[in-house]
Design an enzyme around this catalytic site. Structure first.
Site, PDB file in Angstrom:
ATOM      1  N   ARG A  50       1.287  -1.222   0.284  1.00  0.00           N
ATOM      2  CA  ARG A  50       0.008   0.061   0.176  1.00  0.00           C
ATOM      3  C   ARG A  50       0.683   1.392   0.277  1.00  0.00           C
ATOM      4  O   ARG A  50       1.129   1.587   1.135  1.00  0.00           O
ATOM      5  CB  ARG A  50      -1.040  -0.104   1.178  1.00  0.00           C
ATOM      6  CG  ARG A  50      -2.204  -0.731   1.379  1.00  0.00           C
ATOM      7  CD  ARG A  50      -2.416  -0.615   2.830  1.00  0.00           C
ATOM      8  NE  ARG A  50      -3.783  -2.177   2.335  1.00  0.00           N
ATOM      9  CZ  ARG A  50      -4.876  -2.043   3.201  1.00  0.00           C
ATOM     10  NH1 ARG A  50      -4.818  -1.462   4.024  1.00  0.00           N
ATOM     11  NH2 ARG A  50      -5.580  -3.306   3.201  1.00  0.00           N
ATOM     12  N   ASP A  52       2.476   5.106  -0.632  1.00  0.00           N
ATOM     13  CA  ASP A  52       1.685   6.619  -0.148  1.00  0.00           C
ATOM     14  C   ASP A  52       1.612   7.175  -1.156  1.00  0.00           C
ATOM     15  O   ASP A  52       2.305   6.756  -2.378  1.00  0.00           O
ATOM     16  CB  ASP A  52       2.536   6.980   1.089  1.00  0.00           C
ATOM     17  CG  ASP A  52       2.574   6.220   2.345  1.00  0.00           C
ATOM     18  OD1 ASP A  52       2.148   5.481   2.881  1.00  0.00           O
ATOM     19  OD2 ASP A  52       3.400   6.335   3.240  1.00  0.00           O
ATOM     20  N   TYR A 113      12.161  -2.595  -1.768  1.00  0.00           N
ATOM     21  CA  TYR A 113      12.005  -1.083  -1.978  1.00  0.00           C
ATOM     22  C   TYR A 113      13.173  -0.214  -2.461  1.00  0.00           C
ATOM     23  O   TYR A 113      14.145  -0.973  -1.719  1.00  0.00           O
ATOM     24  CB  TYR A 113      11.119  -0.203  -0.389  1.00  0.00           C
ATOM     25  CG  TYR A 113      10.152  -0.448  -0.778  1.00  0.00           C
ATOM     26  CD1 TYR A 113       9.116   0.334  -1.231  1.00  0.00           C
ATOM     27  CD2 TYR A 113       9.294  -1.005   0.415  1.00  0.00           C
ATOM     28  CE1 TYR A 113       7.518   0.567  -1.297  1.00  0.00           C
ATOM     29  CE2 TYR A 113       8.260  -1.747   0.325  1.00  0.00           C
ATOM     30  CZ  TYR A 113       6.972  -0.925   0.007  1.00  0.00           C
ATOM     31  OH  TYR A 113       5.943  -1.034   0.033  1.00  0.00           O
ATOM     32  N   ARG A 201      11.139   5.218   4.717  1.00  0.00           N
ATOM     33  CA  ARG A 201      10.879   5.975   4.330  1.00  0.00           C
ATOM     34  C   ARG A 201      11.760   7.412   5.336  1.00  0.00           C
ATOM     35  O   ARG A 201      12.919   8.283   5.323  1.00  0.00           O
ATOM     36  CB  ARG A 201      10.133   7.621   3.893  1.00  0.00           C
ATOM     37  CG  ARG A 201      10.012   7.135   2.665  1.00  0.00           C
ATOM     38  CD  ARG A 201       8.309   7.595   2.722  1.00  0.00           C
ATOM     39  NE  ARG A 201       7.711   8.766   2.492  1.00  0.00           N
ATOM     40  CZ  ARG A 201       7.218  10.016   2.737  1.00  0.00           C
ATOM     41  NH1 ARG A 201       5.867   9.057   2.377  1.00  0.00           N
ATOM     42  NH2 ARG A 201       7.215  11.225   2.472  1.00  0.00           N
TER      43      ARG A 201
END
Length: 248
Positions: A50, A52, A113, A201
């Site tokens: 999911r 952002d 990622y 992040r």
């Protein structure tokens, strides 16, 4: 028919992966609209992650089930036609038939990622909204040393967003690597079974502070032990983050 699809998208214009109502455009929502245009069926498209608002994907896995019998080439070409016609920066790379119990989210064994930092003085008109531009040369060796301290199983509360809904902050980080690439690009790659909200992040923002000399690599143990979001660095912007792949 349960179809597994692999998706590439530029997340700049979207409020994230998850459908959030008619007023906000989401990646999930526009794919569901494309399925409806192709099949005349309203379905839920389930994604492996999911992401952002503003986050991109090189190869996001998702699945959906429809009653209509479709060939794989019809799924790819048909969805891409309707996605393109609606002006979406989302495309289907591949499709395959999968068992009825396959679920892109809950069947997933791992997620990877990549985060891109453009480490130079000038902005890049070619990479706008696709990298985090940081001026002042970052110390990649120090960042790599700091990243090594985060590998393995830890309580990642210090790197967790306040709105995170995960039941536990304990996660196992399998890969966290920092490399300087060609073209003044620093790439940070992270892999785990699952991540907390903003975990990648927040880690990137902390590693950037290490690269600037504002934190030391040796500070990572203290930051982890603090279990306090304020102990770590700032949250890196969404524009540099990419969902790379899901493992099954």
């Amino acid at each position: 028919m349960n179809f597994r699809i692999e998706i590439e998208f530029d997340g700049t214009a979207y409020a994230g992966w998850q459908r959030q109502g008619a007023s906000l455009r989401s990646v999930q929502g526009v794919i569901e609209d494309a399925v409806f245009a192709l099949c005349g069926e309203r379905v839920e498209v389930v994604g492996a992650g999911r992401t952002d608002a503003g986050v991109h994907a090189r190869d996001m896995t998702a699945n959906f089930s429809v009653e209509k019998k479709l060939k794989l080439v019809e799924v790819v070409r048909g969805l891409n036609y309707h996605l393109g016609a609606a002006g979406n920066s989302v495309r289907i790379l591949r499709a395959r038939r999968v068992a009825d119990d396959f679920n892109a989210r809950f069947s997933c064994l791992g997620r990877e990622y990549s985060y891109l930092i453009l480490n130079r003085e000038a902005e890049s008109p070619l990479m706008a909204n696709r990298v985090w531009k940081v001026h002042g040369r970052l110390d990649v060796a120090a960042m790599r040393e700091a990243a090594a301290a985060l590998l393995g199983r830890h309580d990642f509360t210090s790197f967790r967003a306040s709105e995170c809904q995960a039941a536990s902050a304990i996660k196992t980080l399998d890969v966290l690597d920092v490399r300087r690439r060609a073209g003044n690009i620093i790439e940070i790659r992270a892999a785990a079974k699952s991540f907390l909200h903003h975990q990648v992040r927040n880690i990137v923002g902390t590693l950037k502070a290490v690269g600037e000399g504002k934190l030391a690599a040796s500070d990572m143990a203290r930051i982890i032990a603090a279990c306090d979001r304020s102990a770590a660095g700032a949250t890196a912007p969404a524009c540099g983050l990419y969902f790379v792949r899901a493992k099954y």
